[in-house]
Design a protein around this motif. Structure first.
Motif, PDB file in Angstrom:
ATOM      1  N   ARG A 266     -23.134  47.309   9.290  1.00 17.67           N
ATOM      2  CA  ARG A 266     -22.026  46.370   9.504  1.00 17.67           C
ATOM      3  C   ARG A 266     -20.732  47.117   9.793  1.00 17.67           C
ATOM      4  N   SER A 267     -20.464  48.182   9.053  1.00 17.40           N
ATOM      5  CA  SER A 267     -19.225  48.927   9.251  1.00 17.40           C
ATOM      6  C   SER A 267     -19.185  49.571  10.631  1.00 17.40           C
ATOM      7  N   VAL A 268     -20.339  49.999  11.123  1.00 17.42           N
ATOM      8  CA  VAL A 268     -20.396  50.595  12.454  1.00 17.42           C
ATOM      9  C   VAL A 268     -20.079  49.539  13.517  1.00 17.42           C
ATOM     10  N   HIS A 269     -20.646  48.343  13.362  1.00 18.83           N
ATOM     11  CA  HIS A 269     -20.311  47.256  14.275  1.00 18.83           C
ATOM     12  C   HIS A 269     -18.809  46.979  14.270  1.00 18.83           C
ATOM     13  N   MET A 270     -18.231  46.935  13.083  1.00 18.92           N
ATOM     14  CA  MET A 270     -16.826  46.572  12.979  1.00 18.92           C
ATOM     15  C   MET A 270     -15.909  47.597  13.630  1.00 18.92           C
ATOM     16  N   ARG A 271     -16.336  48.851  13.716  1.00 14.98           N
ATOM     17  CA  ARG A 271     -15.483  49.880  14.307  1.00 14.98           C
ATOM     18  C   ARG A 271     -15.187  49.617  15.783  1.00 14.98           C
ATOM     19  N   ARG A 272     -15.949  48.745  16.401  1.00 17.15           N
ATOM     20  CA  ARG A 272     -15.747  48.475  17.828  1.00 17.15           C
ATOM     21  C   ARG A 272     -14.728  47.377  18.084  1.00 17.15           C
ATOM     22  N   TRP A 273     -14.263  46.722  17.024  1.00 19.38           N
ATOM     23  CA  TRP A 273     -13.259  45.676  17.202  1.00 19.38           C
ATOM     24  C   TRP A 273     -11.876  46.309  17.251  1.00 19.38           C
ATOM     25  N   SER A 274     -10.914  45.565  17.763  1.00 23.78           N
ATOM     26  CA  SER A 274      -9.648  46.178  18.164  1.00 23.78           C
ATOM     27  C   SER A 274      -8.769  46.622  17.003  1.00 23.78           C
ATOM     28  N   THR A 275      -8.812  45.968  15.880  1.00 23.27           N
ATOM     29  CA  THR A 275      -8.047  46.397  14.703  1.00 23.27           C
ATOM     30  C   THR A 275      -8.988  46.443  13.508  1.00 23.27           C
ATOM     31  N   ILE A 276      -9.341  47.622  13.086  1.00 24.34           N
ATOM     32  CA  ILE A 276     -10.318  47.788  12.019  1.00 24.34           C
ATOM     33  C   ILE A 276     -10.074  49.134  11.353  1.00 24.34           C
ATOM     34  N   GLY A 277     -10.773  49.387  10.281  1.00 26.34           N
ATOM     35  CA  GLY A 277     -10.629  50.642   9.580  1.00 26.34           C
ATOM     36  C   GLY A 277      -9.522  50.598   8.547  1.00 26.34           C
ATOM     37  N   CYS A 278      -9.138  51.761   8.048  1.00 27.16           N
ATOM     38  CA  CYS A 278      -8.071  51.841   7.065  1.00 27.16           C
ATOM     39  C   CYS A 278      -6.742  51.562   7.749  1.00 27.16           C
ATOM     40  N   PRO A 279      -5.888  50.730   7.166  1.00 29.13           N
ATOM     41  CA  PRO A 279      -4.594  50.462   7.793  1.00 29.13           C
ATOM     42  C   PRO A 279      -3.728  51.713   7.804  1.00 29.13           C
ATOM     43  N   PRO A 280      -2.771  51.785   8.732  1.00 27.80           N
ATOM     44  CA  PRO A 280      -1.855  52.929   8.741  1.00 27.80           C
ATOM     45  C   PRO A 280      -0.842  52.833   7.604  1.00 27.80           C
ATOM     46  N   LEU A 281      -0.028  53.853   7.451  1.00 26.20           N
ATOM     47  CA  LEU A 281       1.075  53.821   6.499  1.00 26.20           C
ATOM     48  C   LEU A 281       2.230  52.996   7.072  1.00 26.20           C
ATOM     49  N   PHE A 282       2.930  52.290   6.201  1.00 29.99           N
ATOM     50  CA  PHE A 282       4.066  51.484   6.609  1.00 29.99           C
ATOM     51  C   PHE A 282       5.284  51.861   5.777  1.00 29.99           C
ATOM     52  N   THR A 283       6.446  51.773   6.396  1.00 29.45           N
ATOM     53  CA  THR A 283       7.686  52.088   5.691  1.00 29.45           C
ATOM     54  C   THR A 283       8.026  51.021   4.658  1.00 29.45           C
ATOM     55  N   ASP A 284       7.933  49.771   5.077  1.00 23.83           N
ATOM     56  CA  ASP A 284       8.275  48.650   4.204  1.00 23.83           C
ATOM     57  C   ASP A 284       7.683  47.381   4.800  1.00 23.83           C
ATOM     58  N   ALA A 285       8.007  46.233   4.180  1.00 23.53           N
ATOM     59  CA  ALA A 285       7.445  44.968   4.642  1.00 23.53           C
ATOM     60  C   ALA A 285       7.911  44.620   6.045  1.00 23.53           C
ATOM     61  N   ALA A 286       9.172  44.934   6.347  1.00 24.78           N
ATOM     62  CA  ALA A 286       9.675  44.650   7.690  1.00 24.78           C
ATOM     63  C   ALA A 286       8.907  45.450   8.734  1.00 24.78           C
ATOM     64  N   ASP A 287       8.596  46.695   8.424  1.00 29.81           N
ATOM     65  CA  ASP A 287       7.813  47.536   9.329  1.00 29.81           C
ATOM     66  C   ASP A 287       6.419  46.963   9.515  1.00 29.81           C
ATOM     67  N   TYR A 288       5.786  46.545   8.424  1.00 32.74           N
ATOM     68  CA  TYR A 288       4.452  45.948   8.490  1.00 32.74           C
ATOM     69  C   TYR A 288       4.468  44.707   9.380  1.00 32.74           C
ATOM     70  N   ASP A 289       5.407  43.807   9.138  1.00 33.92           N
ATOM     71  CA  ASP A 289       5.443  42.558   9.885  1.00 33.92           C
ATOM     72  C   ASP A 289       5.773  42.788  11.362  1.00 33.92           C
ATOM     73  N   ARG A 290       6.650  43.729  11.647  1.00 37.33           N
ATOM     74  CA  ARG A 290       6.984  44.025  13.044  1.00 37.33           C
ATOM     75  C   ARG A 290       5.774  44.567  13.786  1.00 37.33           C
ATOM     76  N   ARG A 291       5.038  45.463  13.153  1.00 38.68           N
ATOM     77  CA  ARG A 291       3.924  46.102  13.829  1.00 38.68           C
ATOM     78  C   ARG A 291       2.727  45.171  14.014  1.00 38.68           C
ATOM     79  N   ILE A 292       2.475  44.286  13.049  1.00 36.53           N
ATOM     80  CA  ILE A 292       1.360  43.357  13.257  1.00 36.53           C
ATOM     81  C   ILE A 292       1.707  42.340  14.341  1.00 36.53           C
ATOM     82  N   ARG A 293       2.980  41.960  14.456  1.00 35.56           N
ATOM     83  CA  ARG A 293       3.358  41.030  15.523  1.00 35.56           C
ATOM     84  C   ARG A 293       3.195  41.671  16.896  1.00 35.56           C
ATOM     85  N   GLN A 294       3.432  42.962  16.978  1.00 35.89           N
ATOM     86  CA  GLN A 294       3.270  43.656  18.255  1.00 35.89           C
ATOM     87  C   GLN A 294       1.813  43.686  18.714  1.00 35.89           C
ATOM     88  N   LEU A 295       0.879  43.582  17.784  1.00 37.39           N
ATOM     89  CA  LEU A 295      -0.538  43.623  18.135  1.00 37.39           C
ATOM     90  C   LEU A 295      -1.033  42.327  18.776  1.00 37.39           C
TER      91      LEU A 295
END
Length: 364
Positions: free
Chosen positions: A172-201
């Motif tokens: 299952r994990s191998v299948h999921m690696r082919r989707w566009s946003t998967i795996g361990c999330p990146p590091l974020f500075t703060d909540a504003a950074d998190y929300d800005r970056r997910i909106r860009q996706l």
């Protein structure tokens, strides 16, 4: 005491072939209409699947009783239709292009992800843990992410695909690696950074809204929780409870570390990603990436390191003995992947079907 909730995805299988059986809509209608314990049942992506979300819990005794009661009801509903309900990350066998549940959102996913759809016969276990606010959640996410490969190693439960052993414990994990946003999330500075970056996706690579960001840990928009999504669906309720207990302790510890300015573990993103792939292949049968040392170590040492990191949170809710017992059970019986392989070696598909049927309602 952090509240928590659990989402479990199940797949219905034909007993003789272990291929998906498209009875999800009928079972959903039955379960939703007959008992309060089933009121959080929902459709899933495919017509052969169903998802159930628990109420919000404070104590694991509540969770244990709830999971077992629902799984028993689910097993009876499946049996009445001549099929098995299985808690597996992926089915043993597939059959052509799967039938997508007739819901507009799922047809949009089908349109966006196209040729990936036939391989998306996958089922996960998602654990939600309550967080005080979104800023605290982002800081905790920065600290939780490094332990996701360890959780996956304990949760592997999908060794087979199209009737063959894949050599991976979580296909299952191998299948999921082919989707566009998967795996361990990146590091974020703060909540504003998190929300800005997910909106860009949104709008890029099949991510047509914020709900289609599928990192293995994320902050849902509609709930004040952190959602850990790295685990395969589990054969039985005790296995689910172990992962839920560890997840709550992990998130609780990460929240406290962020409050006291304990720095996140510094690990290179490429090493963390490779560690996730390694855990999907090996489970706990070999070595794992220890995020503290950044090196491969024996799986027992790495899972013990996770217990050490979460130790205070485990002890404060009185779960040390319960977690140790459940972890010893996993080490004795094996992960779901190990148990599925053992059944196949012992008696082929019929033995595997018997394991799936029995395990669904097992309580010890």
């Amino acid at each position: 005491m952090r509240t928590f909730g659990i989402e479990e995805e199940f797949i219905f299988l034909k007993p003789a072939t272990l291929q998906p059986a498209n009875v999800g809509d009928a079972v959903h209608a039955e379960l939703l209409g007959r008992a309060p314990i089933s009121r959080f049942v929902s459709h899933e992506f495919l017509a052969s699947q169903i998802e159930r979300s628990t109420p919000v819990f404070e104590r694991f005794e509540e969770a244990s009783a709830d999971l077992l009661a629902f799984r028993s009801r689910l097993a009876r509903a499946a049996l009445s239709r001549g099929v098995l309900a299985a808690g597996v990350g992926a089915p043993f066998q597939t059959e052509g292009w799967p039938e997508v549940t007739d819901v507009e959102r799922y047809h949009t996913v089908e349109s966006e992800f196209r040729g990936l759809v036939p391989d998306h016969l996958i089922n996960g276990l998602h654990v939600h843990v309550g967080i005080p606010n979104r800023e605290a959640g982002v800081q905790a996410l920065n600290r939780v992410r490094v332990w996701l490969p360890t959780l996956l190693a304990l949760a592997v439960n999908s060794p087979f695909w199209r009737g063959a052993d894949t050599g991976f414990s979580s296909w299952r994990s191998v299948h999921m690696r082919r989707w566009s946003t998967i795996g361990c999330p990146p590091l974020f500075t703060d909540a504003a950074d998190y929300d800005r970056r997910i909106r860009q996706l949104v709008g890029v690579g099949g991510t047509y809204d914020l709900r289609t960001i599928w990192w293995n840990a994320r902050l849902p928009l509609e709930h004040p929780t952190m959602e850990i999504r790295v685990c395969d669906a589990q054969l039985d309720a005790p296995s689910t409870l172990l992962l839920a207990a560890l997840t709550r302790a992990l998130v609780t510890t990460a929240l406290r570390d962020s409050e006291t300015d304990v720095a996140p573990i510094d690990i290179a993103p490429e090493l963390l990603d490779a560690g996730l792939w390694h855990a999907a292949r090996e489970g706990v049968e070999s070595n794992l990436l220890n995020p503290v040392s950044g090196t491969l170590e024996g799986s027992t040492a790495v899972t013990d390191a996770l217990l050490h990191y979460c130790g205070d949170a485990i002890d404060e809710v009185g779960n040390r003995d319960r977690i140790q017992t459940l972890l010893a059970r996993t080490r004795r019986l094996g992960t779901g992947a190990e148990r599925q392989r053992a059944a196949m070696r012992a008696g082929g598909q019929s033995a595997l079907a018997a394991l799936l049927e029995h395990a669904l309602t097992a309580h010890d």
